[in-house]
Design an enzyme around this catalytic site. Structure first.
Site, PDB file in Angstrom:
ATOM      1  NE  ARG A  62      -2.609  -0.658   3.690  1.00 34.87           N
ATOM      2  CZ  ARG A  62      -2.491  -1.735   4.454  1.00 34.87           C
ATOM      3  NH1 ARG A  62      -2.840  -2.925   3.978  1.00 34.87           N
ATOM      4  NH2 ARG A  62      -2.058  -1.644   5.704  1.00 34.87           N
ATOM      5  CE  LYS A 146     -13.973  11.669   1.084  1.00 38.96           C
ATOM      6  NZ  LYS A 146     -13.929  10.529   0.158  1.00 38.96           N
ATOM      7  CE  LYS A 232     -15.276  13.035  -3.754  1.00 39.68           C
ATOM      8  NZ  LYS A 232     -13.891  12.597  -3.622  1.00 39.68           N
TER       9      LYS A 232
HETATM   10  P1  13P Z   1     -14.706   8.009  -6.530  1.00 37.19           P
HETATM   11  O1  13P Z   1     -14.374   9.102  -7.499  1.00 37.19           O
HETATM   12  O2  13P Z   1     -14.044   6.698  -6.836  1.00 37.19           O
HETATM   13  O3  13P Z   1     -16.185   7.896  -6.261  1.00 37.19           O
HETATM   14  O4  13P Z   1     -14.017   8.402  -5.148  1.00 37.19           O
HETATM   15  C1  13P Z   1     -14.253   9.608  -4.612  1.00 37.19           C
HETATM   16  C2  13P Z   1     -14.323   9.500  -3.148  1.00 37.19           C
HETATM   17  O5  13P Z   1     -13.643  10.234  -2.472  1.00 37.19           O
HETATM   18  C3  13P Z   1     -15.246   8.524  -2.546  1.00 37.19           C
HETATM   19  O6  13P Z   1     -15.451   8.794  -1.192  1.00 37.19           O
END
Ligand code: 13P
Length: 354
Positions: A62, A146, A232
């Site tokens: 990882r 986030k 987002k």
């Molecule tokens: P994806 O663009 O793969 O949906 O990932 C964004 C993300 O931060 C998911 O929590």
């Protein structure tokens, strides 16, 4: 600013601004949990190449993957990278990104637990111990955070999401945003409306509109500094089980998305960063490009002309192809593919269809 000193407020506002400007720049999401990361890295091993790795070997793998990608990530297209706590605190990779002028962020949400008596809907954990965790993340170099909440979405007949789940997700995201700002990190709230079911485009847009409106209602109640926050969301779109899925055009998605954003996201918010949600890299490019093209050509009298920056925070769409090369041991091709897709999304966020 009633809840923030001018110094704190200005720093939050500056970071939020830098994540979505100049036009075209977006975020690379690499915040999968260690288990999910192991599964992804296993899934790209060539047939027969599957090895049984020890826990330490998996951790090393990882770390190597993240190091390779962070070394390759192009700062002319990518403004920020979202890290898992393991990458930030154990692997200590934030300085590698900061030294390239890329802003490190951290995933703040923990795992999901079902809402009692509401089938297929979840409460997202992580609020209780969030302040010390985010303070530690800031000390390790993070400047934004986030939090993702999944929102189930089906036709009106089957009835997802429940009103209760929309309330829970909005309240959770607003609490997260307030705590994140208290820790000095720009919050990115992520309402992720699922598109695996039978909703049509109008229903998906309606659910997005309700979910995002409620989030800003609760953000207001919690005194969140909107100018120092970002959102987002997913793109409104028909569910995989709806017959219109195969026929929907990027232009239709663009109109639905611009309508939802213009009705729900206050103009104080500096930017919207879309998630890719398992769409192909190609589709994720087309939807973002069509949306920005629509906005750029809209009349000054149209609400679309006043939308904030509309860019990407893609995970799977950005690293899917790089990971396939990496799994085969071709690290140079992996780095090239990461640059190729970062550039494609940068163009899309500028409304340039190549
Ligand atoms: P994806 O663009 O793969 O949906 O990932 C964004 C993300 O931060 C998911 O929590």
């Amino acid at each position: 600013y009633p809840f923030h000193s001018p110094f704190e407020a200005h720093e939050l506002i500056a970071v939020a601004h830098d994540l979505v400007n100049p036009r075209g720049k977006g975020v690379y999401a690499t915040d999968e949990s260690p288990d999910a990361m192991d599964d992804l890295l296993d899934s790209v091993l060539p047939e027969g190449g599957k090895k049984r790795l020890t826990g330490t070997e998996k951790t090393e793998r990882r770390k190597k993957w993240k190091e390779d990608m962070y070394n390759a990530v192009p700062s002319e297209y990518i403004s920020g990278v979202i890290l898992h706590e393991e990458t930030l605190l154990d692997f200590k990779l934030a300085p590698l990104l900061s030294s390239k002028g890329i802003i490190p962020g951290v995933r703040a949400n923990k795992e999901l637990t079902p809402i009692p008596r509401s089938e297929e809907e979840y409460i997202v954990q992580g609020i209780d111990d969030m302040l010390p965790r985010l303070q530690a993340a800031r000390a390790a170099g993070a400047r934004f955070s986030k939090f993702r909440t999944p929102i189930s979405c089906s036709s009106e007949k089957t009835g997802f999401p429940s009103p209760l789940s929309l309330e829970i997700q909005a309240e959770t995201l607003a609490q997260f945003a307030a705590i994140s700002q208290q820790a000095g990190l720009v919050p990115i709230v992520e309402p992720d409306v699922d598109f695996s079911k039978d909703a049509d485009l109008a229903r998906s847009a309606d659910i997005h509109e309700r979910a995002i409106s409620l989030i800003y209602e609760r953000m207001r109640a919690h005194g969140v500094l909107l100018e120092g926050s970002l959102i987002k969301p997913s793109f409104p779109q028909p569910g995989l089980q709806h017959p219109s899925k195969a026929r929907v055009t990027p232009e239709q998605i663009a109109v639905a998305t611009a309508t939802v954003i213009s009705r729900t996201v206050p103009s104080a918010v500096p930017g919207v960063l879309f998630l890719s949600g398992g769409m192909s890299s190609d589709t994720a490019t087309k939807y973002l490009a069509a949306l920005n093209a629509l906005v750029l050509k809209s009349e000054p009298s149209s609400p679309f002309s006043r939308l904030p920056a509309l860019t990407f925070s893609y995970g799977r769409a950005l690293q899917g192809e790089p990971m396939k090369h990496w799994g085969k041991g071709d690290e140079a091709a992996a780095r090239e593919a990461l640059k190729k897709w970062s550039k494609a999304f940068w163009h899309a966020a500028r409304g340039e269809v190549l």
